[in-house]
Write an enzyme that holds these catalytic residues in place. Structure first.
Site, PDB file in Angstrom:
ATOM      1  CG  LEU A  67      72.073  36.240  60.218  1.00  0.00           C
ATOM      2  CD1 LEU A  67      70.657  36.791  60.245  1.00  0.00           C
ATOM      3  CD2 LEU A  67      72.351  35.578  58.876  1.00  0.00           C
ATOM      4  N   GLY A  68      75.762  38.601  61.940  1.00  0.00           N
ATOM      5  CA  GLY A  68      76.608  39.795  62.014  1.00  0.00           C
ATOM      6  C   GLY A  68      76.573  40.388  63.400  1.00  0.00           C
ATOM      7  N   GLY A  70      77.384  44.242  65.645  1.00  0.00           N
ATOM      8  CA  GLY A  70      77.560  45.687  65.480  1.00  0.00           C
ATOM      9  C   GLY A  70      76.361  46.402  66.047  1.00  0.00           C
ATOM     10  CG  ASN A  71      74.227  49.571  64.744  1.00  0.00           C
ATOM     11  OD1 ASN A  71      75.336  49.986  64.425  1.00  0.00           O
ATOM     12  ND2 ASN A  71      73.114  50.021  64.231  1.00  0.00           N
ATOM     13  CB  VAL A  74      75.323  39.249  68.484  1.00  0.00           C
ATOM     14  CG1 VAL A  74      75.916  38.234  67.513  1.00  0.00           C
ATOM     15  CG2 VAL A  74      76.386  39.742  69.444  1.00  0.00           C
ATOM     16  CB  VAL A  75      71.967  40.002  63.823  1.00  0.00           C
ATOM     17  CG1 VAL A  75      70.657  39.557  63.181  1.00  0.00           C
ATOM     18  CG2 VAL A  75      71.896  41.482  64.188  1.00  0.00           C
ATOM     19  CE  LYS A  90      71.028  45.296  66.994  1.00  0.00           C
ATOM     20  NZ  LYS A  90      71.038  46.579  66.316  1.00  0.00           N
ATOM     21  CG  ASP A 183      73.029  53.709  62.621  1.00  0.00           C
ATOM     22  OD1 ASP A 183      74.022  54.256  62.100  1.00  0.00           O
ATOM     23  OD2 ASP A 183      73.118  52.711  63.352  1.00  0.00           O
TER      24      ASP A 183
END
Length: 388
Positions: A67-68, A70-71, A74-75, A90, A183
């Site tokens: 799904l994406g 970052g931070n 990985v999700v 996540k 955030d």
């Protein structure tokens, strides 16, 4: 320091042992929230589904898609085989001692108590093979940064609904859990085909924040001036981040440094009153890592990260261009982007701002707009007005 409710006793990570007794307590807590009938039903349905989940284990998941990233993590969209539920998982890779790891998992348990229509639902957190997993409700519309890429720009009426959800989500975290988000940015505002708008990735675990401190660099461009300067910061800092995110979604690009009148004309297809290019002396127009704007006029190199941070701290705050947006929306954003946090509007003031009052009264088919923008099928439930 972040104040946390004491973690529930017993190290059963998903708190399943006490799930039955908890449900009644949770229903009591839901009654305290000002929810409409639909919101209450949806939260109760989520909590009922969650009871079927039991203890989360690595073997029980099947990966569907990414799904994406970052931070620091990985999700993935995953299927939880025992319950048949689709979740977002996540994974955060951390080289840490077991004691620290256990503390993080323990601190994440507070998420079990974060039940609000404006906060992404939490199924549980566990550790396996060098990675902390945080399992959440899957939001099929993705995050607003992904939606923005497809939409180009997000209309003011839609951003009105987003603003309401973000303010209510931040208020819930603050009033019920004494935590701030830390955030707020478009990629941490998630949406779905039912028209819900929810916050995710907020700073609930102080230990996780500390352990991931080194991977936080990419987020700094949404940080408030006071936070960048290392001074004391509070929930007022989240309000700056929300204001900056709203300007970005409204104009279709990260707003620092601000677009000059030439770029605004290319963006909006008509002459727009912008700043006369104050930044002529510094030939840069984009934030680090941002792609060139699709308008093609922008051949200048991106701002280096230190220049960007310097700009946020020392230059005037971004604002919405005149003549394209309603004056109430402009004023709302200006009140979020006051550099002095003591003068910046707070959550209570924003909730009664004319822009929010108008947005609350407006009939906006958020789900319909989202689904047509990103090409999603709208669920055929009675939650949508007929004929949409």
């Amino acid at each position: 320091p972040i104040q946390l409710n004491p973690a529930p006793d017993g190290s059963a990570v998903n708190g399943t042992s006490s799930a039955e007794t908890n449900l009644e307590a949770l229903q009591k807590k839901l009654e305290e929230l000002e929810l409409d009938e639909q919101q209450r039903k949806r939260l109760e349905a989520f909590l009922t589904q969650k009871q079927k989940v039991g203890e989360l284990k690595d073997d029980d998941f099947e990966k569907i898609s990414e799904l994406g990233a970052g931070n620091g993590g990985v999700v993935f969209k995953v299927s939880h085989k025992p319950s048949g539920l689709i979740m977002a998982r996540k994974l955060i890779h951390l080289e840490i001692k077991p004691a620290i790891r256990n503390q993080i998992i323990r601190e994440l348990q507070v998420l079990h108590e974060c039940n609000s229509p404006y906060i992404v639902g939490f199924y549980g957190a566990f550790y396996s093979d060098g990675e902390i997993s945080i399992c959440m409700e899957h939001m099929d519309g993705g995050s607003l940064d992904q939606v923005l890429k497809k939409a180009g720009r997000i209309p003011e009426q839609i951003l009105g609904k987003v603003s309401i959800a973000v303010i209510k989500g931040l208020t819930y975290l603050r009033e019920k859990h004494k935590i701030m988000h830390r955030d707020v940015k478009p990629s941490n505002i998630l949406v779905n085909s039912r028209g819900e708008i929810k916050l995710c990735d907020f700073g609930v675990s102080g230990q996780l924040i500390d352990s991931m401190a080194n991977s936080f660099v990419g987020t700094r461009s949404y940080m408030s001036p006071e936070r960048l300067q290392g001074t004391h910061y509070s929930v007022q800092s989240d309000i700056w981040s929300m204001g900056l995110s709203l300007v970005e979604m409204a104009i279709g690009r990260y707003p620092i440094p601000p677009p000059d009148s030439k770029e605004l004309e290319l963006m909006f297809g008509c002459p727009v009153e912008g700043d006369s290019p104050v930044t002529e002396t510094s030939p840069r127009q984009r934030a680090p890592g941002r792609p060139m704007s699709s308008y093609g006029s922008d051949s200048r190199p991106p701002m280096a990260i230190f220049e960007l941070l310097d700009y946020i701290v020392n230059e005037p705050p971004p604002k919405l261009p005149n003549g394209v947006f309603g004056s109430e929306f402009q004023d709302f954003v200006n009140k979020c982007l006051i550099k002095n946090p003591a003068e910046r509007a707070d959550l209570k003031q924003l909730m009664i701002h004319a822009f929010i009052k108008r947005s609350e009264a407006e009939e906006v088919d958020f789900a319909g707009w989202l689904c047509s923008t990103i090409g999603l099928n709208q669920p055929s439930t009675p939650t949508h007005a007929a004929g949409v």
